[in-house]
Design an enzyme around this catalytic site. Sequence first.
Site, mmCIF file in Angstrom:
data_model
loop_
_atom_site.group_PDB
_atom_site.id
_atom_site.type_symbol
_atom_site.label_atom_id
_atom_site.label_comp_id
_atom_site.label_asym_id
_atom_site.label_seq_id
_atom_site.Cartn_x
_atom_site.Cartn_y
_atom_site.Cartn_z
ATOM 1 N N GLY A 7 0.823 -1.222 0.000
ATOM 2 C CA GLY A 7 0.000 0.000 0.000
ATOM 3 C C GLY A 7 0.852 1.264 0.000
ATOM 4 C CB ILE A 12 -0.731 6.449 5.729
ATOM 5 C CG1 ILE A 12 -2.022 7.170 6.125
ATOM 6 C CG2 ILE A 12 0.251 6.448 6.900
ATOM 7 C CD1 ILE A 12 -2.816 6.485 7.227
ATOM 8 C CE LYS A 34 -6.767 -5.586 -6.844
ATOM 9 N NZ LYS A 34 -7.931 -6.030 -6.045
ATOM 10 C CB THR A 100 -8.043 -5.868 0.362
ATOM 11 O OG1 THR A 100 -8.104 -5.984 -1.057
ATOM 12 C CG2 THR A 100 -6.787 -5.095 0.758
ATOM 13 C CB THR A 124 -7.967 2.024 12.008
ATOM 14 O OG1 THR A 124 -8.921 3.039 12.304
ATOM 15 C CG2 THR A 124 -8.734 0.723 11.792
ATOM 16 C CG ASP A 125 -9.247 5.889 15.630
ATOM 17 O OD1 ASP A 125 -9.711 5.483 14.548
ATOM 18 O OD2 ASP A 125 -9.189 7.105 15.937
ATOM 19 C CD GLU A 126 -13.064 4.061 11.263
ATOM 20 O OE1 GLU A 126 -13.993 3.282 10.989
ATOM 21 O OE2 GLU A 126 -12.838 5.100 10.631
ATOM 22 C CE1 TYR A 149 -10.418 0.530 6.859
ATOM 23 C CE2 TYR A 149 -11.344 1.834 8.653
ATOM 24 C CZ TYR A 149 -10.251 1.401 7.922
ATOM 25 O OH TYR A 149 -8.990 1.828 8.277
ATOM 26 C CE LYS A 153 -6.894 -1.623 8.968
ATOM 27 N NZ LYS A 153 -5.724 -1.767 8.050
ATOM 28 C CB VAL A 205 -21.421 18.547 7.754
ATOM 29 C CG1 VAL A 205 -21.287 18.082 9.203
ATOM 30 C CG2 VAL A 205 -20.291 19.486 7.365
ATOM 31 N NE ARG A 272 -19.066 7.404 7.114
ATOM 32 C CZ ARG A 272 -17.791 7.759 7.318
ATOM 33 N NH1 ARG A 272 -17.220 7.584 8.499
ATOM 34 N NH2 ARG A 272 -17.071 8.287 6.353
ATOM 35 N N PRO A 273 -24.805 5.639 7.809
ATOM 36 C CG PRO A 273 -25.752 4.075 6.343
ATOM 37 C CD PRO A 273 -24.843 5.261 6.381
HETATM 38 P P1 NAD Z 1 -5.364 4.602 1.011
HETATM 39 O O1 NAD Z 1 -6.739 4.161 0.656
HETATM 40 O O2 NAD Z 1 -4.943 5.992 0.704
HETATM 41 O O3 NAD Z 1 -4.292 3.636 0.346
HETATM 42 C C1 NAD Z 1 -4.431 2.234 0.365
HETATM 43 C C2 NAD Z 1 -3.351 1.663 -0.527
HETATM 44 O O4 NAD Z 1 -3.476 0.234 -0.530
HETATM 45 C C3 NAD Z 1 -3.485 2.102 -1.995
HETATM 46 O O5 NAD Z 1 -2.214 2.418 -2.512
HETATM 47 C C4 NAD Z 1 -4.065 0.878 -2.689
HETATM 48 O O6 NAD Z 1 -3.734 0.790 -4.062
HETATM 49 C C5 NAD Z 1 -3.440 -0.237 -1.868
HETATM 50 N N1 NAD Z 1 -4.222 -1.488 -1.926
HETATM 51 C C6 NAD Z 1 -5.556 -1.630 -1.725
HETATM 52 N N2 NAD Z 1 -5.906 -2.916 -1.874
HETATM 53 C C7 NAD Z 1 -4.763 -3.602 -2.151
HETATM 54 C C8 NAD Z 1 -4.475 -4.970 -2.383
HETATM 55 N N3 NAD Z 1 -5.444 -5.903 -2.381
HETATM 56 N N4 NAD Z 1 -3.190 -5.328 -2.617
HETATM 57 C C9 NAD Z 1 -2.210 -4.383 -2.634
HETATM 58 N N5 NAD Z 1 -2.428 -3.077 -2.449
HETATM 59 C C10 NAD Z 1 -3.703 -2.697 -2.193
HETATM 60 O O7 NAD Z 1 -5.220 4.284 2.557
HETATM 61 P P2 NAD Z 1 -4.526 5.088 3.743
HETATM 62 O O8 NAD Z 1 -5.472 6.090 4.242
HETATM 63 O O9 NAD Z 1 -3.156 5.460 3.321
HETATM 64 O O10 NAD Z 1 -4.441 3.934 4.832
HETATM 65 C C11 NAD Z 1 -3.306 3.068 4.899
HETATM 66 C C12 NAD Z 1 -3.473 2.118 6.071
HETATM 67 O O11 NAD Z 1 -3.620 2.868 7.279
HETATM 68 C C13 NAD Z 1 -4.724 1.242 5.978
HETATM 69 O O12 NAD Z 1 -4.400 -0.019 6.467
HETATM 70 C C14 NAD Z 1 -5.728 1.946 6.878
HETATM 71 O O13 NAD Z 1 -6.659 1.014 7.394
HETATM 72 C C15 NAD Z 1 -4.817 2.490 7.947
HETATM 73 N N6 NAD Z 1 -5.284 3.693 8.635
HETATM 74 C C16 NAD Z 1 -5.686 4.792 7.929
HETATM 75 C C17 NAD Z 1 -6.045 5.962 8.612
HETATM 76 C C18 NAD Z 1 -6.484 7.213 7.896
HETATM 77 O O14 NAD Z 1 -6.927 8.154 8.560
HETATM 78 N N7 NAD Z 1 -6.373 7.306 6.588
HETATM 79 C C19 NAD Z 1 -5.981 5.976 10.014
HETATM 80 C C20 NAD Z 1 -5.580 4.831 10.701
HETATM 81 C C21 NAD Z 1 -5.214 3.702 9.989
HETATM 82 O O1 DAU Z 2 -10.077 6.876 12.523
HETATM 83 C C1 DAU Z 2 -9.205 6.272 11.599
HETATM 84 C C2 DAU Z 2 -9.932 6.119 10.295
HETATM 85 O O2 DAU Z 2 -10.088 7.441 9.776
HETATM 86 C C3 DAU Z 2 -9.224 5.239 9.280
HETATM 87 O O3 DAU Z 2 -9.146 3.925 9.785
HETATM 88 C C4 DAU Z 2 -9.962 5.231 7.957
HETATM 89 O O4 DAU Z 2 -9.228 4.510 6.987
HETATM 90 C C5 DAU Z 2 -10.131 6.666 7.488
HETATM 91 O O5 DAU Z 2 -10.924 6.683 6.314
HETATM 92 C C6 DAU Z 2 -10.795 7.504 8.576
HETATM 93 O O6 DAU Z 2 -12.159 7.092 8.795
HETATM 94 P P1 DAU Z 2 -13.338 8.133 9.096
HETATM 95 O O7 DAU Z 2 -14.611 7.528 8.663
HETATM 96 O O8 DAU Z 2 -13.275 8.661 10.480
HETATM 97 O O9 DAU Z 2 -12.858 9.324 8.137
HETATM 98 P P2 DAU Z 2 -13.596 10.210 7.054
HETATM 99 O O10 DAU Z 2 -12.566 11.151 6.541
HETATM 100 O O11 DAU Z 2 -14.390 9.438 6.078
HETATM 101 O O12 DAU Z 2 -14.629 11.020 7.969
HETATM 102 C C7 DAU Z 2 -14.178 11.818 9.038
HETATM 103 C C8 DAU Z 2 -15.418 12.320 9.763
HETATM 104 O O13 DAU Z 2 -16.130 13.211 8.882
HETATM 105 C C9 DAU Z 2 -16.396 11.221 10.118
HETATM 106 O O14 DAU Z 2 -17.014 11.520 11.345
HETATM 107 C C10 DAU Z 2 -17.424 11.263 9.006
HETATM 108 C C11 DAU Z 2 -17.443 12.736 8.634
HETATM 109 N N1 DAU Z 2 -17.752 13.008 7.211
HETATM 110 C C12 DAU Z 2 -17.037 12.347 6.266
HETATM 111 C C13 DAU Z 2 -17.304 12.556 4.929
HETATM 112 C C14 DAU Z 2 -16.517 11.821 3.865
HETATM 113 C C15 DAU Z 2 -18.744 13.906 6.888
HETATM 114 O O15 DAU Z 2 -19.373 14.532 7.762
HETATM 115 N N2 DAU Z 2 -19.011 14.118 5.556
HETATM 116 C C16 DAU Z 2 -18.338 13.479 4.569
HETATM 117 O O16 DAU Z 2 -18.636 13.709 3.384
#
Ligand code: NAD
Ligand code: DAU
Length: 341
Positions: A7, A12, A34, A100, A124-126, A149, A153, A205, A272-273
């Site tokens: 990834g 990240i 991928k 995945t 993730t904290d989720e 999701y 995780k 929002v 969001r549900p």
């Molecule tokens: P992202 O969606 O930006 O990137 C995911 C990457 O994984 C992409 O490059 C995608 O091509 C690759 N990928 C997806 N499916 C794949 C597969 N089957 N094989 C190989 N590669 C594949 O995600 P992100 O936000 O950078 O998150 C990275 C990691 O951190 C994830 O594991 C996510 O759960 C975790 N995480 C994200 C957040 C956040 O706020 N974004 C917070 C906490 C943890």
């Molecule tokens: O907490 C860590 C997680 O943060 C990661 O594990 C996930 O990969 C990452 O996508 C993120 O999840 P969230 O669902 O918290 O993030 P998102 O950016 O989708 O939404 C942040 C907050 O904003 C959440 O409370 C939902 C809200 N939101 C999001 C979207 C996309 C809205 O109000 N409107 C929107 O259109």
Amino acid sequence: MNLLITGGCGFIGSNFVRYWLEHHPGDHVVVYDKLTYAGRRENLQELWGDPRLRLVQADIADLETVRRSCQEHGTDLIVNFAAETHVDQSILGPLVFTDTNVRGTHVLLEVARELGIRLHHISTDEVYGHIPDRHQSIETDPLAPRSPYAASKAAADQLVQAYHITYGLPVTITRGANNVGPYQYPEKAVPLFSTNAILGEPLPVYGDGRQMRDYAHVFDHCTGIETVLLRGEIGEVYNVGTGREMTNLEMVGIVLDTLGKGHDLVRHVTDRPGHDRRYSMNVHKLRALGWEPRYDPRQAVAEAARWYAEHRGWWEPIRSGEFREYYARQYAERLADQEQR
Ligand code: NAD
Ligand code: DAU
């Protein structure tokens, strides 16, 4: 050291690859990705000529290719960022999240076991689910995921821990808070709201916008993971965040103020549900290893919004492509309903 970073073309992962090569110049990195809609080669554009970096475009659920890549490159450490990551996408189409996030992680564990490789898993904290007021999740809290999701995780975390307990595989896990910063795909709230604001489009929002999140800068996530890789205890889990939260409405206010846009762009749309109301983590265990975050959440959100204002060339091609279909599916009805109210 030879790292296989799955990834590594995502948000990240690409920040981590850039950080790692800068701070560990003697190491070699294979990005195993991928290249789904969220993975973009251009996230590492300036680095592709670097002899220390290679790309393998493949699925982490493809055991033969993972094994061959590790054997050919003499991998010492797998860092698993690869995942389907967007909660809203997991509500629209959940099965690929199991393919995945669960099976893919399981395949990496099998290869790591066969070849004797350390595996660090990015979680993730989720996985802790909705957190009641005044509590902060600690690493030993029970997992209570509530979206497809988050459930995928949590399943991956449990497989990683099971491989340590059953086979003695050297593993570590970090659980990150909501990250913000450069190269985040604009389906996520901060880049979505920033790019909408720049375009003068409404900011959708969900619900009352009083959900609480710890918006942490991706740089601090990278240093947190580095700390665990260098000084973490094998078999342990570490939370990575700032330990401070804000409401989504506060986050939206920072985005709009940073970009000099009016708060009249805010639209409260159908929620969001199953939307988790609050995430909050205690990060003392990571701090005890000597790690400190550089950014507070307000700075992190403001800096991220500025990055999108300064990098239109990165996100405009994304927003004009297949993203538009997703955007219409996710928001057209919500925004139309809101206009009628
Ligand atoms: P992202 O969606 O930006 O990137 C995911 C990457 O994984 C992409 O490059 C995608 O091509 C690759 N990928 C997806 N499916 C794949 C597969 N089957 N094989 C190989 N590669 C594949 O995600 P992100 O936000 O950078 O998150 C990275 C990691 O951190 C994830 O594991 C996510 O759960 C975790 N995480 C994200 C957040 C956040 O706020 N974004 C917070 C906490 C943890
Ligand atoms: O907490 C860590 C997680 O943060 C990661 O594990 C996930 O990969 C990452 O996508 C993120 O999840 P969230 O669902 O918290 O993030 P998102 O950016 O989708 O939404 C942040 C907050 O904003 C959440 O409370 C939902 C809200 N939101 C999001 C979207 C996309 C809205 O109000 N409107 C929107 O259109």
